[in-house]
Design a protein around this motif. Structure first.
Motif, PDB file in Angstrom:
ATOM      1  N   ARG A  43       1.230  -4.616  -9.580  1.00 29.04           N
ATOM      2  CA  ARG A  43      -0.001  -5.418  -9.656  1.00 29.04           C
ATOM      3  C   ARG A  43      -0.935  -5.152  -8.486  1.00 29.04           C
ATOM      4  N   SER A  71       3.189   1.443  -3.195  1.00 31.50           N
ATOM      5  CA  SER A  71       2.494   1.722  -4.460  1.00 31.50           C
ATOM      6  C   SER A  71       2.009   3.176  -4.502  1.00 31.50           C
ATOM      7  N   LEU A 118      -4.527 -11.338  -4.578  1.00 28.65           N
ATOM      8  CA  LEU A 118      -3.725 -10.428  -5.394  1.00 28.65           C
ATOM      9  C   LEU A 118      -3.141 -11.119  -6.627  1.00 28.65           C
ATOM     10  N   ASP A 168       0.839  -1.198   0.000  1.00 27.03           N
ATOM     11  CA  ASP A 168       0.000   0.000   0.000  1.00 27.03           C
ATOM     12  C   ASP A 168       0.878   1.253   0.000  1.00 27.03           C
ATOM     13  N   HIS A 186     -10.844  -0.367   2.593  1.00 28.11           N
ATOM     14  CA  HIS A 186     -11.179  -1.677   2.048  1.00 28.11           C
ATOM     15  C   HIS A 186     -12.591  -2.123   2.428  1.00 28.11           C
ATOM     16  N   SER A 188      -3.608  -3.716  -5.992  1.00 23.39           N
ATOM     17  CA  SER A 188      -4.775  -2.849  -5.896  1.00 23.39           C
ATOM     18  C   SER A 188      -5.700  -3.455  -4.844  1.00 23.39           C
ATOM     19  N   TRP A 189      -6.265  -2.606  -4.007  1.00 22.78           N
ATOM     20  CA  TRP A 189      -7.150  -3.115  -2.951  1.00 22.78           C
ATOM     21  C   TRP A 189      -8.359  -3.823  -3.544  1.00 22.78           C
ATOM     22  N   GLU A 190      -8.741  -3.440  -4.759  1.00 21.78           N
ATOM     23  CA  GLU A 190      -9.916  -4.082  -5.369  1.00 21.78           C
ATOM     24  C   GLU A 190      -9.733  -5.583  -5.544  1.00 21.78           C
ATOM     25  N   LYS A 191      -8.479  -5.997  -5.717  1.00 19.70           N
ATOM     26  CA  LYS A 191      -8.240  -7.428  -5.911  1.00 19.70           C
ATOM     27  C   LYS A 191      -8.239  -8.206  -4.583  1.00 19.70           C
TER      28      LYS A 191
END
Ligand code: GLU
Length: 311
Positions: free
Chosen positions: A293, A33, A278, A30, A165, A295-298
């Motif tokens: 690669r 990135s 992830l 986090d 999240h 991203s919190w969405e993953k």
């Protein structure tokens, strides 16, 4: 967003296990990135639970995995055991505002307060009447010679934390959290006070940690703001479980001590990345290679159950 400051804040009460490593890997990804910095704070508030062997191992294990930090431990001023004067100052500031009162309730709950409240651990003394004692009752307790713990009076106020999240967490402090201990009867400051003072004083802007501490975030935000600071943003991570519950530091085969003998940092990072959503496979990878690669969405929201050889 080069101004992000994230943190590692482990407690030296055991060796790290895979669940801790997952939260730390996500905290690192986090911050990195976002082009931010990371600090390492040693949460060794409780002298009875902290051991030098674990203090040493925490940093070594993170480095072994490939997670670095920019400042903090082993600089002594980043160890909570060395920061008592700052907690004392905050305690007096809260006391001066009439928010602190003595609590003479059961010993066990007061002793636990120095550690972060993990699931299943008592956090509140339900039925505590100490905030409402008459002058006579209070005097009787004072004369008993027993030392009280110190609690913070929570206002009837709604606090909202927009978790990065899990989304909004809305708590009425008095109703949903309740007054909580900020200093134990033996003088040791409690987790909630120390972590809030430290995140504020260390200018942490981003807290990433396991979601068992999600329900503590509104209290910490309120405490920081009450002390005149700006709360960080919070982003909680799913927990690893063994089916019976969150992994604990007692779970031998998933502790870094065993993992470091039996696997490589890349293989472990690949496994963690796959477990949390992830990566699609558990192919070995370095933390650095995961940055683009990330991203919190993953990342999964549900806790992740894993097979544990010792279960
Ligand atoms: N030191 C705490 C723990 O190891 C974590 C505190 C935090 O991240 O706020 O459980």
């Amino acid at each position: 967003m080069g101004s992000t400051i994230g943190r590692f804040a482990p407690s030296p009460s055991g060796y790290l296990h895979m669940g801790n490593l997952l939260a730390m890997l996500l905290a690192w990804l986090d911050a990195r990135s976002l082009g931010g910095a990371l600090l390492f704070r040693m949460e060794d508030l409780d002298p009875a639970r902290s051991r030098d062997e674990y203090r040493r191992a925490l940093g070594e294990d993170l480095r072994w995995l490939g997670l670095d930090w920019d400042y903090g431990w082993p600089e002594p001023s980043y160890a909570q055991s060395q920061r008592t004067a700052l907690y004392e100052e905050a305690f007096h500031a809260l006391e001066a505002r009439g928010l602190v009162y003595p609590c003479w309730c059961s010993r066990a709950e007061r002793l636990a307060a120095a550690a972060a409240p993990h699931p299943g651990e008592a956090e509140f003394d339900s039925g505590c009447r100490c905030a409402h004692l008459s002058a006579k009752e209070r005097l009787a307790r004072e004369l008993s010679g027993r030392r009280p713990a110190w609690k913070l009076r929570c206002p009837d106020r709604t606090v909202r934390v927009d978790d990065g999240h899990y989304g909004p967490v809305v708590q009425n402090l008095a109703r949903d959290a309740g007054d909580f201990i900020i200093r134990r009867a033996d003088g040791v400051f409690a987790y909630q006070l120390a972590v809030s003072v430290d995140d504020m004083r260390m200018s942490v802007t981003r807290v990433v940690r396991g979601r068992d501490l999600l329900s503590s975030a509104p209290r910490q935000k309120w405490l920081i703001e009450t002390l005149g600071g700006t709360a960080p943003s919070y982003c909680h991570a799913p927990l690893l479980t063994d089916g019976a519950g969150k992994l604990s530091k007692r779970l031998g085969s998933l502790s870094t001590q065993v993992l470091r003998r039996e696997t490589t940092p890349e293989a472990l990072t690949g496994r963690l990345a796959c477990l949390c959503g992830l990566a699609e496979t558990d192919a070995p990878v370095t933390p650095r290679a995961l940055i683009p690669r990330f991203s919190w969405e993953k990342i999964k929201k549900d806790d992740v159950e894993m097979d544990t050889p010792d279960a």
